[in-house]
Design a protein around this motif. Structure first.
Motif, PDB file in Angstrom:
ATOM      1  N   LYS A  14      28.312  30.736  41.732  1.00 20.11           N
ATOM      2  CA  LYS A  14      27.655  31.350  42.880  1.00 20.11           C
ATOM      3  C   LYS A  14      26.514  30.445  43.328  1.00 20.11           C
ATOM      4  O   LYS A  14      26.178  29.477  42.667  1.00 20.11           O
ATOM      5  CB  LYS A  14      27.105  32.733  42.510  1.00 20.11           C
ATOM      6  CG  LYS A  14      28.165  33.800  42.380  1.00 20.11           C
ATOM      7  CD  LYS A  14      27.510  35.154  42.203  1.00 20.11           C
ATOM      8  CE  LYS A  14      28.537  36.261  42.117  1.00 20.11           C
ATOM      9  NZ  LYS A  14      27.918  37.574  41.968  1.00 20.11           N
ATOM     10  N   TRP A  17      26.279  25.477  47.501  1.00 19.90           N
ATOM     11  CA  TRP A  17      27.428  24.605  47.277  1.00 19.90           C
ATOM     12  C   TRP A  17      26.960  23.163  47.079  1.00 19.90           C
ATOM     13  O   TRP A  17      26.038  22.694  47.748  1.00 19.90           O
ATOM     14  CB  TRP A  17      28.365  24.675  48.480  1.00 19.90           C
ATOM     15  CG  TRP A  17      29.250  25.871  48.483  1.00 19.90           C
ATOM     16  CD1 TRP A  17      28.853  27.181  48.594  1.00 19.90           C
ATOM     17  CD2 TRP A  17      30.674  25.884  48.368  1.00 19.90           C
ATOM     18  NE1 TRP A  17      29.946  28.011  48.557  1.00 19.90           N
ATOM     19  CE2 TRP A  17      31.076  27.241  48.428  1.00 19.90           C
ATOM     20  CE3 TRP A  17      31.652  24.906  48.226  1.00 19.90           C
ATOM     21  CZ2 TRP A  17      32.417  27.623  48.353  1.00 19.90           C
ATOM     22  CZ3 TRP A  17      32.980  25.293  48.150  1.00 19.90           C
ATOM     23  CH2 TRP A  17      33.345  26.635  48.201  1.00 19.90           C
ATOM     24  N   ARG A  48      35.191  28.893  42.580  1.00 15.39           N
ATOM     25  CA  ARG A  48      34.538  29.764  43.546  1.00 15.39           C
ATOM     26  C   ARG A  48      35.461  30.912  43.911  1.00 15.39           C
ATOM     27  O   ARG A  48      36.675  30.808  43.794  1.00 15.39           O
ATOM     28  CB  ARG A  48      34.209  28.996  44.822  1.00 15.39           C
ATOM     29  CG  ARG A  48      33.131  27.959  44.667  1.00 15.39           C
ATOM     30  CD  ARG A  48      31.776  28.588  44.885  1.00 15.39           C
ATOM     31  NE  ARG A  48      30.702  27.605  44.764  1.00 15.39           N
ATOM     32  CZ  ARG A  48      29.417  27.913  44.950  1.00 15.39           C
ATOM     33  NH1 ARG A  48      29.067  29.128  45.281  1.00 15.39           N
ATOM     34  NH2 ARG A  48      28.491  26.996  44.796  1.00 15.39           N
ATOM     35  N   CYS A  49      34.863  31.982  44.375  1.00 12.93           N
ATOM     36  CA  CYS A  49      35.629  33.092  44.911  1.00 12.93           C
ATOM     37  C   CYS A  49      36.208  32.664  46.263  1.00 12.93           C
ATOM     38  O   CYS A  49      35.583  31.906  47.011  1.00 12.93           O
ATOM     39  CB  CYS A  49      34.710  34.284  45.090  1.00 12.93           C
ATOM     40  SG  CYS A  49      35.435  35.684  45.921  1.00 12.93           S
ATOM     41  N   LYS A  51      36.529  34.287  48.842  1.00 16.30           N
ATOM     42  CA  LYS A  51      35.651  34.784  49.896  1.00 16.30           C
ATOM     43  C   LYS A  51      34.529  33.781  50.170  1.00 16.30           C
ATOM     44  O   LYS A  51      34.153  33.535  51.321  1.00 16.30           O
ATOM     45  CB  LYS A  51      35.054  36.098  49.395  1.00 16.30           C
ATOM     46  CG  LYS A  51      34.664  37.068  50.455  1.00 16.30           C
ATOM     47  CD  LYS A  51      34.342  38.407  49.776  1.00 16.30           C
ATOM     48  CE  LYS A  51      33.785  39.396  50.767  1.00 16.30           C
ATOM     49  NZ  LYS A  51      33.549  40.703  50.147  1.00 16.30           N
ATOM     50  N   SER A  52      33.999  33.250  49.102  1.00 15.81           N
ATOM     51  CA  SER A  52      32.913  32.282  49.215  1.00 15.81           C
ATOM     52  C   SER A  52      33.412  30.997  49.890  1.00 15.81           C
ATOM     53  O   SER A  52      32.700  30.403  50.717  1.00 15.81           O
ATOM     54  CB  SER A  52      32.358  31.973  47.823  1.00 15.81           C
ATOM     55  OG  SER A  52      31.346  31.009  47.898  1.00 15.81           O
ATOM     56  N   CYS A  53      34.627  30.597  49.557  1.00 16.50           N
ATOM     57  CA  CYS A  53      35.225  29.399  50.168  1.00 16.50           C
ATOM     58  C   CYS A  53      35.399  29.609  51.672  1.00 16.50           C
ATOM     59  O   CYS A  53      35.097  28.727  52.472  1.00 16.50           O
ATOM     60  CB  CYS A  53      36.577  29.085  49.540  1.00 16.50           C
ATOM     61  SG  CYS A  53      36.481  28.597  47.821  1.00 16.50           S
ATOM     62  N   ARG A  56      32.054  29.440  53.362  1.00 16.28           N
ATOM     63  CA  ARG A  56      31.520  28.077  53.401  1.00 16.28           C
ATOM     64  C   ARG A  56      32.221  27.250  54.479  1.00 16.28           C
ATOM     65  O   ARG A  56      31.585  26.489  55.212  1.00 16.28           O
ATOM     66  CB  ARG A  56      31.702  27.414  52.034  1.00 16.28           C
ATOM     67  CG  ARG A  56      31.154  26.012  51.936  1.00 16.28           C
ATOM     68  CD  ARG A  56      29.648  25.981  52.108  1.00 16.28           C
ATOM     69  NE  ARG A  56      29.106  24.641  51.923  1.00 16.28           N
ATOM     70  CZ  ARG A  56      27.839  24.308  52.174  1.00 16.28           C
ATOM     71  NH1 ARG A  56      26.982  25.223  52.598  1.00 16.28           N
ATOM     72  NH2 ARG A  56      27.424  23.080  52.004  1.00 16.28           N
TER      73      ARG A  56
END
Length: 251
Positions: A14, A17, A48-49, A51-53, A56
């Motif tokens: 988390k 990045w 990474r999740c 969702k996070s990707c 980003r």
DNA sequence: AATTGGGTCAACCGCGATGTT
DNA sequence: GAACATCGCGGTTGACCCAAT
């Protein structure tokens, strides 16, 4: 039964990045295109999740993103669109090429909101903070934001002269919002205020759609197989999908 | 030089809509 | 149709920066 979880809850990074992570994500999306965020992290070698990707990529790494300050025109457009759509940042972002909903939301909260407040205007309603709605309708002073040229809601005088209703008042606003990708083949059908607005906004000649930025062209791949300009000219793209206006290079 | 406070913005969280099994 | 996952969105948080003290 449903699907398996979108990502493992353990071993997930988390926070900010790193450049390495960015590069892995860029490389993967360049090779395989967007989509399937669930499996992307593992396939790209990221802890990474999905969702996070996705976040980003959409908010930071997409090559068609504009960088730098908002122009006066963009600022003006954001205010207009916010008056129409409220906090529908994705709707607003869809009409501002190269800008993300997050970026616009941040800009609204840090700049425009304060500006409106300093002018005594409610950032949510775009109406004077002290007056009730009926007061405004009976007011003889135009609701103007001098810094944002062209944002004139209308006056009682104007209304009585033209005999317009509140809905018509909305329509009096100049909605030439077609600097983005404002065309949609099928405007929303529901008879809601938003749909009316959308109908108006989307009532742009089809030729406008071709003025959208093709990501492939933007990257210098015009004319290549990856470039989907011609295909996209054949079918209209929803305004909100401007950031998807490209085709994976390996397809 | 250290501290503080405000501004900015990337990233996370939670939820609703939609899709899949 | 139920149960669950995925996606996308809006709201919020917190890290970072910078100017003022």
């Amino acid at each position: 039964m449903g699907r398996s979880p979108c990502c493992e809850k353990t071993h997930i990074t988390k926070g900010a990045w790193t450049k390495e992570e960015d590069q892995l994500l860029i490389n993967y999306i360049r090779a395989h295109g967007e989509g399937c965020w669930r499996s992307l992290p593992r396939a790209a070698g990221l802890l990474r999740c999905g969702k996070s990707c996705r976040l980003r990529w959409i908010n930071y790494l997409r090559p068609d993103l504009k960088r730098g300050n908002f122009t006066d025109e963009e600022q003006d457009l954001i205010v207009k669109l916010h008056r129409l759509f409220g906090n529908k940042w994705s709707m607003i972002a869809g009409r501002l090429p190269g800008r993300t909903d997050n970026e616009i939301k941040n800009y609204w909260n840090t700049h425009i909101k304060r500006k409106l407040l300093s002018r005594g205007l409610d950032p949510q309603t775009h109406r004077p903070l002290t007056n009730s709605y009926s007061d405004i309708r009976n007011s003889s002073s135009p609701l103007m934001i001098p810094e944002f040229a062209g944002i004139k809601v209308g006056t009682q005088e104007a209304n009585s002269r033209s005999g317009t209703t509140e809905e018509e008042e909305e329509e009096e606003l100049n909605l030439d919002l077609s600097i983005s990708l404002p065309f949609q083949s099928q405007p929303p059908s529901a008879n809601t205020a938003e749909s009316k607005i959308s109908t108006q906004i989307f009532a742009t000649p089809p030729s406008m759609a071709t003025q959208a930025v093709c990501l492939c062209c933007h990257l210098g791949f015009q004319g290549s197989q990856a470039c989907s300009c011609q295909t996209m000219r054949m079918r209209m793209v929803p305004a909100n999908d401007i950031h998807r206006y490209y085709r994976p290079l390996d397809s």
